[in-house]
Design a protein around this motif. Structure first.
Motif, mmCIF file in Angstrom:
data_model
loop_
_atom_site.group_PDB
_atom_site.id
_atom_site.type_symbol
_atom_site.label_atom_id
_atom_site.label_comp_id
_atom_site.label_asym_id
_atom_site.label_seq_id
_atom_site.Cartn_x
_atom_site.Cartn_y
_atom_site.Cartn_z
ATOM 1 N N ARG A 174 0.845 -1.202 0.000
ATOM 2 C CA ARG A 174 0.000 0.000 0.000
ATOM 3 C C ARG A 174 0.878 1.248 0.000
ATOM 4 N N ALA A 175 2.031 1.138 0.629
ATOM 5 C CA ALA A 175 3.063 2.179 0.601
ATOM 6 C C ALA A 175 4.283 1.549 -0.069
ATOM 7 N N PRO A 176 5.200 2.359 -0.612
ATOM 8 C CA PRO A 176 6.360 1.788 -1.312
ATOM 9 C C PRO A 176 7.172 0.821 -0.440
ATOM 10 N N VAL A 177 7.506 -0.304 -1.036
ATOM 11 C CA VAL A 177 8.337 -1.324 -0.394
ATOM 12 C C VAL A 177 9.647 -1.348 -1.160
ATOM 13 N N PHE A 178 10.742 -0.958 -0.489
ATOM 14 C CA PHE A 178 11.997 -0.798 -1.204
ATOM 15 C C PHE A 178 13.205 -1.393 -0.496
ATOM 16 N N ASP A 179 13.019 -1.959 0.707
ATOM 17 C CA ASP A 179 14.118 -2.604 1.427
ATOM 18 C C ASP A 179 13.528 -3.602 2.421
ATOM 19 N N LYS A 180 14.385 -4.273 3.156
ATOM 20 C CA LYS A 180 13.917 -5.311 4.089
ATOM 21 C C LYS A 180 12.969 -4.760 5.151
ATOM 22 N N PRO A 181 13.311 -3.660 5.838
ATOM 23 C CA PRO A 181 12.372 -3.164 6.862
ATOM 24 C C PRO A 181 10.994 -2.795 6.300
ATOM 25 N N THR A 182 10.959 -2.135 5.128
ATOM 26 C CA THR A 182 9.643 -1.760 4.583
ATOM 27 C C THR A 182 8.875 -2.992 4.109
ATOM 28 N N LEU A 183 9.579 -4.004 3.589
ATOM 29 C CA LEU A 183 8.916 -5.240 3.180
ATOM 30 C C LEU A 183 8.316 -5.961 4.383
ATOM 31 N N LEU A 184 9.118 -6.145 5.422
ATOM 32 C CA LEU A 184 8.632 -6.865 6.600
ATOM 33 C C LEU A 184 7.477 -6.112 7.270
ATOM 34 N N HIS A 185 7.564 -4.796 7.327
ATOM 35 C CA HIS A 185 6.486 -4.021 7.936
ATOM 36 C C HIS A 185 5.213 -4.113 7.092
ATOM 37 N N ALA A 186 5.353 -4.037 5.769
ATOM 38 C CA ALA A 186 4.183 -4.138 4.891
ATOM 39 C C ALA A 186 3.515 -5.508 5.027
ATOM 40 N N LEU A 187 4.314 -6.571 5.098
ATOM 41 C CA LEU A 187 3.753 -7.920 5.269
ATOM 42 C C LEU A 187 3.086 -8.067 6.630
ATOM 43 N N TYR A 188 3.709 -7.511 7.666
ATOM 44 C CA TYR A 188 3.142 -7.531 9.015
ATOM 45 C C TYR A 188 1.750 -6.917 9.015
ATOM 46 N N GLN A 189 1.620 -5.753 8.366
ATOM 47 C CA GLN A 189 0.326 -5.076 8.341
ATOM 48 C C GLN A 189 -0.676 -5.788 7.436
ATOM 49 N N ALA A 190 -0.248 -6.162 6.247
ATOM 50 C CA ALA A 190 -1.180 -6.751 5.271
ATOM 51 C C ALA A 190 -1.718 -8.102 5.738
ATOM 52 N N CYS A 191 -0.862 -8.900 6.332
ATOM 53 C CA CYS A 191 -1.260 -10.261 6.732
ATOM 54 C C CYS A 191 -1.790 -10.336 8.151
ATOM 55 N N GLY A 192 -1.671 -9.259 8.906
ATOM 56 C CA GLY A 192 -2.154 -9.273 10.281
ATOM 57 C C GLY A 192 -1.362 -10.218 11.170
#
Length: 141
Positions: free
Chosen positions: A45-63
């Motif tokens: 939903r927000a740009p994913v461009f490195d490991k921290p942003t990827l892990l945070h995006a997955l954390y939020q999206a998957c609950g």
């Protein structure tokens, strides 16, 4: 490619990861997959461009649970838990296979460009989880 053809491609894919060129929005694809009974989530939903942003995006999206460790091992464990039919609240007593969890990215190319090693590690984890859960996880971009 018409939307219904893309949904059919996603539903019948044997591969853990799919890249689809689409004129349809991610929201339309997710809605169509949900109508078919799949658990499809939009990861970036927000740009994913490195490991921290990827892990945070997955954390939020998957609950993922609050104790999620924000590292590769924690991601693998959390995805197995989400994708394994015996872990799902909707699974029957026999652990009958449920529809896979589908992770949808609008712009996975950004991660591949900015952090190719992170993208490759993530795709390896998706493939491992998919294999260990009998096709219970897919990633589509």
């Amino acid at each position: 490619m018409p939307l219904y053809a893309q949904i059919e491609t996603i539903m019948t894919a044997r591969s853990a990861t799919l890249e689809l060129a689409s004129q349809h929005s991610a929201a339309d694809i997710i809605s169509a997959l949900r109508l078919e009974g799949f658990r499809a989530v939009l990861v970036d939903r927000a740009p994913v461009f490195d490991k921290p942003t990827l892990l945070h995006a997955l954390y939020q999206a998957c609950g993922f649970p609050a104790y999620f460790g924000f590292n590769w091992d924690a991601l693998s464990d959390a995805l197995v838990e989400q994708a394994d039919p015996s872990q799902q609240s909707g699974a029957d007593a026999s652990g009958a296979r449920q529809h896979p969890l589908i992770l949808i990215f609008q712009d996975f190319a950004l991660l591949k460009t900015r952090s190719p090693d992170v993208a490759e590690t993530f795709l390896d984890i998706v493939a491992e989880v998919n294999a260990s859960t009998d096709g219970g996880l897919r990633q589509v971009s």
